[in-house]
Scaffold this active site. Sequence first.
Site, mmCIF file in Angstrom:
data_model
loop_
_atom_site.group_PDB
_atom_site.id
_atom_site.type_symbol
_atom_site.label_atom_id
_atom_site.label_comp_id
_atom_site.label_asym_id
_atom_site.label_seq_id
_atom_site.Cartn_x
_atom_site.Cartn_y
_atom_site.Cartn_z
ATOM 1 N N SER A 140 0.829 -1.203 0.000
ATOM 2 C CA SER A 140 0.000 0.000 0.000
ATOM 3 C C SER A 140 0.867 1.257 0.000
ATOM 4 O O SER A 140 1.649 1.469 -0.919
ATOM 5 C CB SER A 140 -0.965 -0.032 1.185
ATOM 6 O OG SER A 140 -1.942 0.974 1.081
ATOM 7 N N ASP A 291 -1.774 6.246 -3.964
ATOM 8 C CA ASP A 291 -0.637 5.459 -3.486
ATOM 9 C C ASP A 291 -0.358 4.301 -4.440
ATOM 10 O O ASP A 291 -1.083 4.103 -5.421
ATOM 11 C CB ASP A 291 -0.874 4.993 -2.047
ATOM 12 C CG ASP A 291 -2.034 4.021 -1.917
ATOM 13 O OD1 ASP A 291 -2.862 3.944 -2.848
ATOM 14 O OD2 ASP A 291 -2.119 3.330 -0.879
ATOM 15 N N ASP A 293 -0.803 1.081 -4.661
ATOM 16 C CA ASP A 293 -1.841 0.118 -5.070
ATOM 17 C C ASP A 293 -3.190 0.786 -5.281
ATOM 18 O O ASP A 293 -4.197 0.113 -5.458
ATOM 19 C CB ASP A 293 -1.950 -1.026 -4.063
ATOM 20 C CG ASP A 293 -2.510 -0.596 -2.714
ATOM 21 O OD1 ASP A 293 -2.236 0.543 -2.300
ATOM 22 O OD2 ASP A 293 -3.210 -1.400 -2.073
ATOM 23 N N ASP A 295 -5.403 2.473 -3.511
ATOM 24 C CA ASP A 295 -6.574 2.375 -2.643
ATOM 25 C C ASP A 295 -6.713 3.601 -1.743
ATOM 26 O O ASP A 295 -7.707 3.731 -1.021
ATOM 27 C CB ASP A 295 -6.569 1.080 -1.827
ATOM 28 C CG ASP A 295 -5.411 0.969 -0.846
ATOM 29 O OD1 ASP A 295 -4.534 1.844 -0.829
ATOM 30 O OD2 ASP A 295 -5.402 -0.014 -0.072
#
Length: 542
Positions: A140, A291, A293, A295
């Site tokens: 993340s 970010d 990924d 999310d």
Amino acid sequence: MTIQERYNQWLTFDEATRAELQAITDPKEIEDRFYRDLEFGTGGLRGVMGAGTNRMNAYTVRRATLGLANYLKSNVACSCQVAIAYDSRNLSREFAAEAASVLCAAGIQVALFKTLMPTPVLSFAVQHLGCQAGICITASHNPREYNGYKVYDETGCQILPADARRVIEQVNAITDYQQIPVTPLHQAAQNGLLYWIGDDVLQAYLTEVRKQSIYQQPSAIRLVYTPLHGTGNIPVRAVLEPFSVSIVASQEQPDGDFSTVRSPNPEERDALTLGIEQAKAEGADLVLGTDPDCDRVGVAVRHQGDFILLTGNQIGALLVDFVTRHRTVAPHALLVKTIVTNELGATIGRSRGLAVEDTLTGFKYIGDRINSYEKTGDKQFVIGCEESFGYLVGTHARDKDAVVASLLIVEMAAWHKDQGHTLIDALDELYRQYGFFLDALDAFTLKGADGAAKIQAIMAQLRAHGQSIIPALQTAKDYAQGIDGLPAENVLKFILADHSWIAVRPSGTEPKIKVYYSIQDESREEAQKRLDEYRAIFRKLV
């Protein structure tokens, strides 16, 4: 096994592992690598990359995957299929391949994305493809040295603690890292155990995201977007196609070293520095950053000649206001937030007819509420928010989704611009209506076994002496007791006399203890003064 015995065992694994470990001269570094196994926390398995049981590497990924495979074969009656995605971090692609090779060796079919993909797309794909589980290789928003391993159930929701414990039991039963069976991917494909996920799944996901669009009028709003070298570049730009979007070119392409930022965390202003500089030069109204990924999304707003970074709580409150302002709120409509998210968005939601429910920290708990109410029909999920810049509107995913959040943030900013306002103006109006909220987060890093012991000692001290440590304390909530209908978790929340609060919890993904502050007051000045006082108390304590 002792730390030394684990270390000696790992020296026999392969030449690269042996060379890496033998180059370490600090005994504390050896201790940190081997004093424990990585554990599932709020975001799954996550750690610094490197050799060792407390590190992310091919061996720990294989072990975790074999544990997951054994869990699935023990708990799923039908044949299993697992979807796997990965982000732009160093070794993410390789770890995804390792996971696929272990699953295929266990006789489990794997659907593997051909290219890097956002976490919310993986969440969507699990249900869309009819899989029994999903894996996303990502850390993340963590710094570049981290990677991670998120596990999803058949609904596309990150696995909850009860299932995570069952997986860990299976993982802990595996003691020989070197004898885990693997099947080369080309062979797995030939055997029908591996197939590649094509672009059709991403397009199906984007179709669902676009269904959440609210304000589609032509707008003069201009924005700068940065994917921070991550997975958001293609999907976010796709949903923002109707708007004037300028990309930060130096941060457009995947880069696991995240070479243009200290850390790829859009919660922090320095991650958006290049975007803000570009927005100033181009006269843009807004800066968005997602970010690695995709999310989480950070937002900077041009206001009175400067760019102001919104907090996660502020973005959430603005989204609740925007969604409920422009959509009919159905009976039993629901807002779900975490216990460390402030009350501004909840207060707005209640005033517009939304029911509000709290969950523990971690978007998996919000996803679980979606699943529960889809089964019963008692409530209709509208929006989920967490203070750490995670949002979901719609039920196409069961995890936070920076793609749909980016779409709605831009539409929201466009609508306010067309009314002659910035998002800061809109926020100030919400404060006038609902009261002023000032929030902050302190995250204290305490590494290694000594750090873990100190975190435990701090939590014990607060449980025993919170009344004397925290001025104006009215109520202390200890979520380790399983209160308010929530699962037990190591979180303390101190409610002050005026409904302000402070929450303390050890991080589930990093060696940190986190202190959340939410101060309510009539004036910004008084709120800031009180916030500074409480932050000083906890900094001294830690």
